[in-house]
Enzyme design. Structure first.
Site, PDB file in Angstrom:
ATOM      1  N   ILE A 212      50.688  26.034  61.069  1.00 22.73           N
ATOM      2  CA  ILE A 212      51.473  26.975  61.862  1.00 22.73           C
ATOM      3  C   ILE A 212      50.529  27.876  62.647  1.00 22.73           C
ATOM      4  CG2 ILE A 212      53.242  28.767  61.771  1.00 22.73           C
ATOM      5  CD1 ILE A 212      54.170  25.972  60.800  1.00 22.73           C
TER       6      ILE A 212
ATOM      7  N   VAL B 130      51.024  41.599  43.933  1.00 20.73           N
ATOM      8  CA  VAL B 130      51.941  40.761  43.156  1.00 20.73           C
ATOM      9  C   VAL B 130      51.303  40.201  41.895  1.00 20.73           C
ATOM     10  CG1 VAL B 130      53.358  40.174  45.162  1.00 20.73           C
ATOM     11  CG2 VAL B 130      51.439  38.674  44.519  1.00 20.73           C
TER      12      VAL B 130
ATOM     13  N   GLY C 268      54.074  39.748  50.784  1.00 14.95           N
ATOM     14  CA  GLY C 268      53.034  39.425  51.751  1.00 14.95           C
ATOM     15  C   GLY C 268      53.558  39.349  53.170  1.00 14.95           C
TER      16      GLY C 268
ATOM     17  N   TYR D  65      43.760  26.103  46.446  1.00 14.17           N
ATOM     18  CA  TYR D  65      44.957  26.359  47.237  1.00 14.17           C
ATOM     19  C   TYR D  65      45.976  25.223  47.085  1.00 14.17           C
ATOM     20  CZ  TYR D  65      47.651  27.664  51.437  1.00 14.17           C
ATOM     21  OH  TYR D  65      48.638  28.031  52.314  1.00 14.17           O
TER      22      TYR D  65
ATOM     23  N   ASN E 117      56.215  34.769  49.267  1.00 12.92           N
ATOM     24  CA  ASN E 117      55.367  34.300  50.359  1.00 12.92           C
ATOM     25  C   ASN E 117      53.897  34.689  50.182  1.00 12.92           C
ATOM     26  OD1 ASN E 117      54.776  33.607  53.377  1.00 12.92           O
ATOM     27  ND2 ASN E 117      54.183  35.762  53.163  1.00 12.92           N
TER      28      ASN E 117
ATOM     29  N   SER F  96      53.278  24.783  50.983  1.00  9.54           N
ATOM     30  CA  SER F  96      52.458  24.300  52.100  1.00  9.54           C
ATOM     31  C   SER F  96      52.370  22.782  52.057  1.00  9.54           C
ATOM     32  CB  SER F  96      51.048  24.885  52.009  1.00  9.54           C
ATOM     33  OG  SER F  96      50.163  24.250  52.918  1.00  9.54           O
TER      34      SER F  96
ATOM     35  N   SER G 149      53.288  41.709  55.770  1.00  9.25           N
ATOM     36  CA  SER G 149      52.737  42.568  56.816  1.00  9.25           C
ATOM     37  C   SER G 149      52.190  41.759  57.986  1.00  9.25           C
ATOM     38  CB  SER G 149      51.630  43.470  56.244  1.00  9.25           C
ATOM     39  OG  SER G 149      50.573  42.689  55.714  1.00  9.25           O
TER      40      SER G 149
ATOM     41  N   LYS H  23      49.734  25.583  45.557  1.00  8.33           N
ATOM     42  CA  LYS H  23      50.909  25.258  46.361  1.00  8.33           C
ATOM     43  C   LYS H  23      51.712  24.104  45.748  1.00  8.33           C
ATOM     44  CE  LYS H  23      50.797  28.295  49.665  1.00  8.33           C
ATOM     45  NZ  LYS H  23      51.821  29.371  49.667  1.00  8.33           N
TER      46      LYS H  23
END
Length: 245
Positions: free
Chosen positions: A186, A62, A10, A153, A88, A140, A12, A157
């Site tokens: 971030i 993936v 991941g 999520y 990632n 995360s 890109s 994580k």
């Protein structure tokens, strides 16, 4: 001494791209993995090469182990043995749990957890055979504290934490390390697209008073991939501006 070969899933865009580009600054060979963002992946390759590394872009979902195996073949053909794997790749499907469909639950866990399983299993022998094998998983802050509308999520994580610590134990006898980086909020495109009042609340809740940068995350990953981290394994390293202090 040959350059290290690093696979970053991941990569890109966002944090993954920052990690790939940082490896390029170290003169590494980098496999820039993407699922659908071919143009962005090719731009990342150009940046890695401009900074002194070598790189290829490889399309692979993936969640499909056969595609991951094809990515390994491409990496071996271009660079030989892989030394560093950074898991990632990730997505989010944010919705209140009461309204969450099983599909919205499954797709997030598939990318984060099945993706980490597939990639680590496929590249396991490479990491074990490498002189300084490194497994680095990106989790995360949400995996620790949860987040409104992100039950899928947060669960995914949090699972990465247990996965990392178990792999650290199993890989230790081979001299290979496994660590986890858990970024806070971030400054990526996804975060920058949040309403300003939400970003302001995040900044106010962070002791350092700002969002983190992709570069700050990439620097820690680069350290964990280096020989300077050779006695560090099974750790979860927070990069969150002190948010959980």
């Amino acid at each position: 001494m040959r350059p290290k070969t690093c696979v970053v899933t991941g990569s890109s865009n966002g944090i993954g791209r920052g990690i790939a580009e940082r490896f390029g600054e170290e003169g590494c060979n980098v496999v820039v993995n993407y699922r659908s963002s071919k143009e962005a992946a090719e731009e990342a390759v150009e940046t890695v090469e401009a900074s002194g590394g070598s790189a290829i872009a490889v399309q692979a979902d993936v969640t499909d182990i056969e595609q991951v195996e094809q990515m390994r073949e491409a990496a071996h053909e271009a660079f030989g043995q892989v030394d560093v794997l950074v898991n990632n790749a990730g997505i989010n499907q944010d919705v209140l749990f009461k309204e969450m469909s099983h599909e919205e639950w499954d797709v997030v866990l598939d990318v984060h957890l099945d993706g980490a399983f597939h990639c680590t299993q496929v590249f396991y022998d490479d990491l074990v055979d490498a002189e300084q094998g490194r497994l680095i998983n990106i989790s995360s802050i949400v995996g620790k504290g949860g987040n409104f509308g992100q039950a899928n999520y947060a669960t995914a994580k949090a699972g990465i934490f247990g996965f990392t610590r178990t792999l650290a134990l199993e890989l230790a006898r081979e001299g290979t390390t496994a660590n986890c980086v858990a970024p806070g909020f971030i400054s990526t495109r996804m975060v920058e697209e949040l309403p300003e009042k939400v970003k302001e609340r995040i900044r106010n809740d962070t002791p350092l008073g700002r969002l983190g940068t992709v570069k700050e995350v990439a620097e820690v990953v680069a350290f964990l991939a280096s020989d300077r981290s050779s006695f560090i394994t099974g750790e979860i390293i927070d990069i969150n501006g002190g948010k959980d202090l």
